[in-house]
Design an enzyme around this catalytic site. Structure first.
Site, short mmCIF file in Angstrom:
data_model
loop_
_atom_site.label_atom_id
_atom_site.label_comp_id
_atom_site.label_asym_id
_atom_site.label_seq_id
_atom_site.Cartn_x
_atom_site.Cartn_y
_atom_site.Cartn_z
N CYS A 45 0.80 -1.22 0.00
CA CYS A 45 0.00 0.00 0.00
C CYS A 45 0.84 1.27 0.00
O CYS A 45 0.42 2.29 -0.56
CB CYS A 45 -0.99 -0.02 1.15
SG CYS A 45 -0.28 0.12 2.80
N ASP A 46 2.02 1.25 0.60
CA ASP A 46 2.88 2.43 0.62
C ASP A 46 3.18 2.95 -0.78
O ASP A 46 3.40 4.15 -0.99
CB ASP A 46 4.22 2.13 1.30
CG ASP A 46 4.11 1.42 2.63
OD1 ASP A 46 3.12 0.71 2.84
OD2 ASP A 46 5.02 1.56 3.46
N ALA A 47 3.21 2.02 -1.75
CA ALA A 47 3.55 2.38 -3.12
C ALA A 47 2.59 3.43 -3.68
O ALA A 47 2.96 4.19 -4.59
CB ALA A 47 3.53 1.14 -4.01
N LEU A 48 1.37 3.51 -3.14
CA LEU A 48 0.39 4.45 -3.67
C LEU A 48 0.69 5.90 -3.30
O LEU A 48 0.11 6.82 -3.89
CB LEU A 48 -1.02 4.05 -3.21
CG LEU A 48 -1.49 2.68 -3.72
CD1 LEU A 48 -2.91 2.40 -3.26
CD2 LEU A 48 -1.39 2.58 -5.24
N PHE A 49 1.56 6.09 -2.34
CA PHE A 49 2.08 7.45 -2.10
C PHE A 49 3.31 7.71 -2.95
O PHE A 49 3.52 8.83 -3.41
CB PHE A 49 2.45 7.62 -0.62
CG PHE A 49 3.05 8.97 -0.30
CD1 PHE A 49 2.25 10.02 0.09
CD2 PHE A 49 4.42 9.19 -0.37
CE1 PHE A 49 2.80 11.27 0.38
CE2 PHE A 49 4.98 10.42 -0.08
CZ PHE A 49 4.16 11.47 0.29
#
Length: 382
Positions: free
Chosen positions: A163-167
Site C-alpha cells: 500500500c505504501d507504493a500508492l504514495f
C-alpha cells in the site's frame, strides 16, 4: 475529607462536581487550542522543524523514498514561507542528484523523488529536471510488468503490490501527465491504482492491508491488521493524486469516493490524545505515540476539509486535535520525535526517534493547517 465517611448522596455529588470541573477544564483547553491556531504560529513551527531537519540531514541516499517523502513536505513549506531557503534546499538537492530517480526502474519507492523534481519544474522550468523521470516512465510504458500482486512473486516489488507504493509512485505519474499532457502517464496511474486497490483495499473496513502477507494475520484482539502509516501513505497519496487529476476525468468520482470512505473510517480511530496508534484496530497492543502515520492522517483530513470533500464542522475538531498532538512531539530545538522507524511491523521504539519522512508528513499537514486557519496559500495546481 474522607468521602467514604459521607452519605451516598454526598459522594455522588462530589463525584459529579469533580466530573463537571474536569469537563469545563477540557472545554476551556479546547477553546485555547482553537484560539492558538493562527497562521503565523503554524508557519513558525513548520520552519522550526524544517530547519532542524536541514541542520541534521538524513543518512539515507538522497534519492531514497525516505528522503523523497521528506522533500514533499519541504515543497509544501516552500509554497507558504517568505524565505527562499526551503526552495533553494530542494533545488540544490535536485542538482546534486543530477535530477535522476533512484536505480530500480519499476520500484515505486525509487520513483517518489520525481514528485519533487516536477514541483520544482513548475516553479522554475528547466528541461533537465524532468528528462530522467520521463525517460524512465516511457521505458516502463514500453515494457509493462504482469499484474500478479501477490507478495510471493519474485518480482513483486516491481509492481504496486504494497500500500505504501500508492504514495510513492502515483503522484509522480499524475504530475508528469500534468506538465507534459501525455495521456499515457495518467492512464497508467489510474489503471494500476485500481488494480492495487482491488487487491489490498478492504471494502468492509475501508482500510488497506499493507500487502498480501497481511490477509490472514490478526492482532492479539482478533482484529485484522491495518498499519497506521501504511494507510496514512494511501490517504496522503489520494490527496496528492486528486491535486492533479483532471476534474472531468471519468475516474475522479471513484478516487473521491475512496478518499471520503477512508477519511470517515480514519476519523473514528483517532485516540484520545489526538494521535493514531501504529495498529489502527488494536491500539492497546501498540500504546506508543506515533507521528508519521498521524501526520499523514492530519494532512489528508485537513486537505479534505480545505477542498470541500469533508464537512468542516465534523472534521475540524479532529484535525485541530491531531495538529496539537503533533506539535507536542516537537522538541524545543525543532526535532520531531515519536516517528516510527522503518520496518514491516511497528515495534517498541525510542520516543526520541525521528526520520525525514515523519518531517515530511508534519510539513504537509502544516501547510493544510495553515490554510485551514486562514493563511493564504498560492495556488500552483490546476
Amino acid at each position: 475529607m474522607h468521602l467514604s465517611s459521607k452519605s451516598p448522596h454526598t459522594l455522588a455529588f462530589a463525584l459529579f462536581c469533580a466530573w463537571l470541573a474536569s469537563a469545563l477544564w477540557m472545554r476551556a483547553a479546547d477553546a485555547a487550542v482553537g484560539d492558538e491556531l493562527k497562521p503565523a504560529a503554524v508557519l513558525s513551527i513548520m520552519e522550526h522543524v524544517a530547519d532542524w531537519q536541514l541542520a541534521h540531514p538524513s543518512s539515507h541516499r538522497p534519492n531514497d523514498w525516505t528522503q523523497a517523502a521528506g522533500y514533499t513536505g519541504f515543497m509544501a513549506l516552500a509554497d507558504i514561507s517568505s524565505s527562499p531557503r526551503f526552495f533553494e534546499a530542494m533545488y540544490k538537492m535536485g542538482e546534486a542528484n543530477e535530477w535522476k530517480l533512484a536505480k530500480r526502474l519499476y520500484h515505486a519507492d525509487d520513483q517518489a523523488v520525481g514528485q519533487t523534481y516536477i514541483e520544482l519544474f513548475l516553479k522554475k522550468p528547466e528541461p533537465k529536471m524532468i528528462a530522467h523521470i520521463q525517460a524512465n516512465f516511457d521505458e516502463i510504458l514500453a515494457h509493462p510488468k504482469n499484474d500478479n500482486l501477490d507478495f510471493s512473486q519474485p518480482d513483486t516489488l516491481d509492481k504496486w503490490s504494497w500500500c505504501d507504493a500508492l504514495f510513492m509512485a502515483p503522484p509522480a505519474w499524475t504530475r508528469l501527465y500534468y506538465i507534459t499532457g501525455k495521456e499515457a502517464y495518467l492512464n497508467f496511474m489510474v489503471e494500476h491504482w485500481w488494480k492495487t486497490s482491488d487487491f489490498l483495499y478492504d471494502a468492509e473496513e475501508h482500510l488497506y492491508y499493507r500487502d498480501s502477507r497481511s490477509f490472514s494475520l490478526r492482532e492479539p484482539n482478533g482484529k485484522k491488521i491495518f498499519w497506521s502509516r501504511g494507510n496514512g501513505w494511501v490517504l496522503a497519496g489520494l490527496a496528492r493524486v486528486l491535486d492533479y487529476l483532471p476534474l472531468a476525468h471519468p475516474s475522479r468520482p471513484r478516487f473521491e469516493n475512496q478518499f471520503r470512505e477512508m477519511a470517515e473510517k480514519v476519523a473514528t480511530l483517532q485516540n484520545a490524545d489526538g494521535l493514531w496508534r501504529a495498529s489502527l484496530l488494536d491500539p492497546e497492543s501498540y500504546p506508543m505515540r506515533e507521528t508519521s502515520g498521524s501526520g499523514f492522517f492530519c494532512y489528508g483530513l485537513a486537505w479534505g476539509i480545505n477542498r470541500g470533500y469533508l464537512p468542516r464542522e465534523k472534521f475540524e475538531p479532529i484535525v485541530r486535535k491531531a495538529w496539537t498532538a503533533l506539535e507536542s512531539c516537537v522538541n524545543p530545538d525543532g526535532k520531531l520525535t515519536h516517528v516510527q522507524p522503518i520496518g514491516y511491523t511497528p515495534k517498541t521504539f525510542d520516543p526520541e526517534a525521528t526520520e525525514t519522512y515523519g518531517v515530511g508528513a508534519f510539513l504537509l499537514a502544516g501547510k493544510e493547517i495553515y490554510r485551514l486557519s486562514g493563511g493564504i496559500v498560492p495556488e500552483n495546481r490546476p
